[in-house]
Design an enzyme around this catalytic site. Structure first.
Site, short mmCIF file in Angstrom:
data_model
loop_
_atom_site.label_atom_id
_atom_site.label_comp_id
_atom_site.label_asym_id
_atom_site.label_seq_id
_atom_site.Cartn_x
_atom_site.Cartn_y
_atom_site.Cartn_z
CG HIS A 145 -2.04 0.89 1.21
ND1 HIS A 145 -1.99 2.14 0.63
CD2 HIS A 145 -3.31 0.75 1.66
CE1 HIS A 145 -3.17 2.72 0.74
NE2 HIS A 145 -3.99 1.89 1.36
CE LYS A 575 -6.00 9.27 -10.23
NZ LYS A 575 -5.61 10.23 -11.31
#
Length: 917
Positions: A145, A575
């Site tokens: 991550h 996004k």
């Protein structure tokens, strides 16, 4: 007191105790004045949160502004640590409630394996289970991550505290034992308080590998084999056909860590080799430890119990010459297995010791064969009970984990493959400029080369660093297949896949290193396109149909059991097009892919690239799987698990086991007991599908107009959030942006979402929905509201979508977000954009309540309401502190202490929100 309040009293008690012990640690370390300052801020935050008290807000602001830098850091640490402790208490309470439910003999809860299996039997579909497991594949995949904020040392402290809380629930303690437990809790919290939250240096890829593998220590290596055993027992109790049956290996936990090269130049061939070696060492060390324990348990004397001839032969081959074990054939046999495994560890990981004359195992199936000898001997001699304990779990572990532990995926951007192929053609076929070709020309050139026995690469040519690196990676995969088996690196994922040539380019690179054999059309890894943007999702089904129409590509699939995996990107599509449109385009893409695959008779496996936050496809996995369109699961599913979500789901063994069960249960139900999923041509759902298309179009325009069409929005984003400070954190091995720019297009989706979460706006998880509903109601004044309510009631996809948005809105705080907006220097820009955001937020809240009929957020989820009630009074002060620190920092007070304070606040807010990035 209501029933839920009675049930939650133990949680409240745990939180109070942990808070008190943390307060004691703070007082002892920093003194009474510091403790009182922190407590004063806590009380003001509670007043403000509980009563929306403007006086408390003003007092809170004054109190924070009066703090020195050191005092601010102390307060930030205190509230950050409390969030961590609240997480522990909530996890333990969930375990406590689950155990109480089971002990009471209550009906199985939704999402449990027993619930799913019971439903299948009740529906009269027990016969279908056997077929299901023969072809099933369920795999959560751990990924590194880029915004993971929690250190492994902090996780270790949390687990120690969790174990002590769990001990109190499970053991009836004497007063002295209770006192000792309390003292140990206090020591654990002091250790946590004194352990540094932040990293002092940037993570390397191998640091990320070590972090990811730590969850195997805690959870996966032990809990996954137990899940198999539990399911086998459950089936045998319901149907005699399952007695003594062993399920196929339908569930594995995969990994990207050490193989994901997309935007990460630090993942090299050497890193890939080191990752595989580290994984092998981890699993072999586990096996060796289990063998030692097993040998200590199987102290069976031959004079008291017979053994099989194969077991006797295994014992005779052992180098164990101890006179004390001469009549203990099982121990001697296990000693010999241990010696061979030790020798195997030397070969595969370079660790351990190899006794002279001891032959290492060539593959995991040889180890399994020896363990099977032990198992069969026990069963055939009336000792079935002994075979069903540690030996059973070890045999299953060897089947599932092999010698490579976790299947490691490769991932790279299609643009990189394109450049590498261009360079190879330029060297082998002067005059051919591959990059100048159109799509059909590229396909023709690639197919011709794939059909040719020649290689493009030459040992005498000098290639660019990028091309050399890519070829080295693929060569390392081929070597890994020889050393660890093909299951060690089974997949090659293509980011930003947008054409058939993207698939064929990878096939060509595989051919260059021997992973694809042109003469037999065999390929040793799955070639997996990742469709990420809205346009790519829309084009994906047609791309796959074109690929399936190519005889060469169909030949490759024949060598992979006529199965094709497709990965769907949730983060970048969000996004790109916003929350509502992303979800809808993903859903439509799945429906169309199911149709295409059925037409060409290819088996479909979908790989869902879900992030932790709703803005990146997150949310409850059970509901998400059940909400898939008909035919999209088919017993097979992979999905990513990322960052703080991995910690939340798998750090605690019992919580981890529950999350693994949920994935299996949902896959069983979605495959064998599908809900009323809607198809495009289904007359009952046609109105809903049309309404969703209309909603999506409006939401897409609203989102893109704000994010990509509003002048100055980029400046607003960088100034009103902590994105600049996130980019500077030591939080991952890859940069926050794909390029050195502030462009939102170049920014990775993960820091994009985390930034909005930090300022409590959570914009990627809801923006555009309010406008979409308003427009729909205006266009359909007579029945619009009824249609939307019907969609929510009858359509699992839409229900899940709104449920996730509900959670995001509950974690948002428009008042706090407004304070972050004040960081924008240009007043006109600030007011213009935040006014739009605030209006859309209000419209979205109204729309959600209208459709769901609820009067407050998370009304149907009392657990989430409880969580918010418990932790928000401690997250809110962190936001106020962060704001104060950002103001100081951006005014020029940029010393190390200020930077540390900001990073601490980011860490604390992320920990408190749990699924924020």
């Amino acid at each position: 007191m209501q029933m839920n309040e009675v049930k939650d009293e133990l949680l409240s008690s745990d939180i109070r105790q942990l808070g008190r012990l943390l307060g004691d640690a703070i007082r002892n370390h920093l003194g009474d004045p510091a403790f009182e300052r922190i407590e004063h801020v806590r009380q003001l935050a509670i007043r403000f949160r509980r009563d929306n008290d403007e006086v408390a807000r003003a007092q809170l602001s004054d109190a924070l502004q009066a703090l020195s830098q050191e005092e601010t850091t102390q307060l930030t640490r205190a509230f950050s640590y409390f969030s961590l402790l609240a997480n522990i208490a909530e996890d333990q309470h969930h375990i406590r409630r689950t155990r109480a439910h089971l002990i009471a003999g209550s009906p199985p809860r939704q999402g449990s394996l027993s619930h799913a299996v019971g439903n299948v039997f009740d529906a009269g579909k027990a016969d279908a289970l056997e077929t299901f497991f023969e072809d099933a594949f369920v795999s959560p995949v751990f990924t590194a991550h880029p915004t993971e904020v929690q250190r492994k040392s902090i996780q270790n402290c949390q687990m120690a505290i969790a174990r002590l809380l769990s001990e109190r629930d499970r053991v009836q303690m004497t007063p002295e034992e209770a006192e000792q437990n309390e003292e140990a809790l206090g020591r654990g919290i002091v250790t946590l308080w004194q352990t540094r939250l932040l990293r002092t240096s940037k993570l390397s890829v191998m640091d990320e590998v070590a972090n990811g593998l730590s969850f195997y220590d805690h959870t996966i290596l032990r809990e996954l084999p137990k899940l198999y055993s539990s399911l086998e027992t459950m089936l045998a109790q319901r149907d005699a056909r399952w007695k003594d049956a062993e399920l196929p290996n339908f569930m594995k936990v995969g990994s990207w860590i050490g193989g994901d090269r997309d935007g990460n130049p630090f993942v090299t061939a050497d890193i890939l080799r080191s990752t595989l070696q580290t994984q092998a060492d981890k699993v072999l060390d586990f096996y060796l430890g289990e063998l030692r324990k097993l040998a200590s348990q199987l102290s069976l004397a031959q004079i008291l119990n017979a053994c099989s001839e194969p077991l006797r032969a295994l014992a005779e081959r052992s180098a164990d010459a101890s006179p004390h074990r001469v009549d203990e054939p099982y121990r001697r046999a296990l000693h010999g297995i241990h010696a061979r495994l030790d020798a195997t560890r030397v070969v595969l990981s370079g660790k351990g010791k190899q006794a002279e004359g001891v032959r290492p195992y060539a593959a995991a199936f040889e180890l399994l064969a020896d363990l099977d000898v032990v198992q069969h001997s026990l069963v055939s001699n009336g000792l079935r009970a002994l075979a069903r304990g540690r030996l059973r779990q070890l045999r299953r572990a060897v089947k599932v984990f092999g010698f490579s532990l976790a299947p490691l995926d490769l991932r790279q951007n299609s643009d990189v493959h394109e450049r590498v192929v261009d360079e190879l053609f330029a060297g082998a076929q002067p005059g051919l400029v591959y990059l100048d070709l159109d799509e059909e020309q590229r396909i023709a050139v690639l197919l011709a080369e794939l059909e040719s026995p020649r290689l493009l690469t030459s040992p005498y040519a000098q290639y660019s660093e990028e091309t050399t690196s890519e070829l080295d990676i693929f060569r390392a995969v081929r070597a890994a297949h020889v050393k660890y088996g093909r299951e060690s690196v089974p997949n090659c994922i293509i980011s930003k896949a947008a054409s058939v040539s993207d698939l064929l380019e990878v096939a060509l690179l595989l051919k260059e290193v021997g992973l694809l054999r042109q003469d037999s059309r065999e390929v040793d890894v799955n070639i997996i396109p990742l469709f990420e943007t809205i346009d790519d999702l829309r084009a994906g089904p047609a791309i796959m149909a074109r690929a399936f129409g190519l005889p060469f590509y169909r030949g490759l699939l024949a060598s992979r059991a006529d199965q094709q995996e497709v990965m769907l990107g949730y983060s970048d599509s969000n996004k790109d097009g916003g929350f509502l449109t992303s979800g809808w385009e993903l859903y439509k893409a799945e429906i169309e892919l199911v149709t295409v695959f059925k037409e060409y008779q290819i088996k479909l496996r979908l790989f869902h690239g879900r992030g932790g936050s709703v803005g990146r496809g997150g949310g409850p996995s059970y509901e998400a799987i059940l909400a898939q369109p008909a035919g999209a699961v088919q017993g097979q599913i992979r999905l990513t698990e990322q960052g703080e979500v991995i910690t939340a789901k798998y750090a605690n063994p019992e919580v981890g086991r529950r999350n693994l069960e949920v994935l299996v249960a949902a896959t069983i139900q979605s495959t064998l007991l599908p809900q009323a999923q809607l198809q495009p041509k289904a007359s009952a759902g046609a109105g809903h599908l049309a309404a969703m298309e209309e909603l999506s179009g409006t939401a897409l325009n609203a989102y893109r107009d704000l994010v990509y069409g509003t002048e100055g929005f980029e400046q607003y984003f960088w100034e009103s959030t902590v994105i600049a400070e996130i980019a500077a954190l030591n939080i991952g091995s890859r940069p926050a942006s794909r390029k050195k720019s502030k462009s939102i297009e170049d920014l990775r989706a993960i820091p994009w979402v985390l930034s909005w979460a930090q300022c409590r706006l959570m914009l990627p998880g809801w923006f555009g929905f309010g406008s979409a509903v308003q427009a729909y109601l205006a266009a359909h004044p007579a029945d619009g509201a009824d249609v939307l309510r019907g969609m929510y009631t009858d359509w699992p996809f839409f229900t899940s979508l709104l449920s996730n948005m509900d959670m995001v809105l509950a974690k948002s705080d428009i008042a706090i977000a407004g304070k972050y907006a004040e960081l924008v220097k240009d007043k006109a820009l600030r007011e213009a954009i935040f006014t739009r955001i605030r209006a859309e937020y209000a419209a979205t809240l109204d729309a959600l309540k209208l459709i769901t009929g609820q009067e407050e957020l998370q009304q149907a989820n009392p657990l989430m309401q409880r969580s918010i009630r418990n932790r928000f009074p401690y997250i809110d002060p962190l936001n106020h502190v962060q704001l104060e620190l950002l103001k100081r920092f951006r005014e020029g007070k940029q010393d190390a202490a200020a930077r540390t304070g900001i990073h601490l606040s980011i860490n604390g807010i992320a920990a408190g929100l749990r699924n924020s990035g």
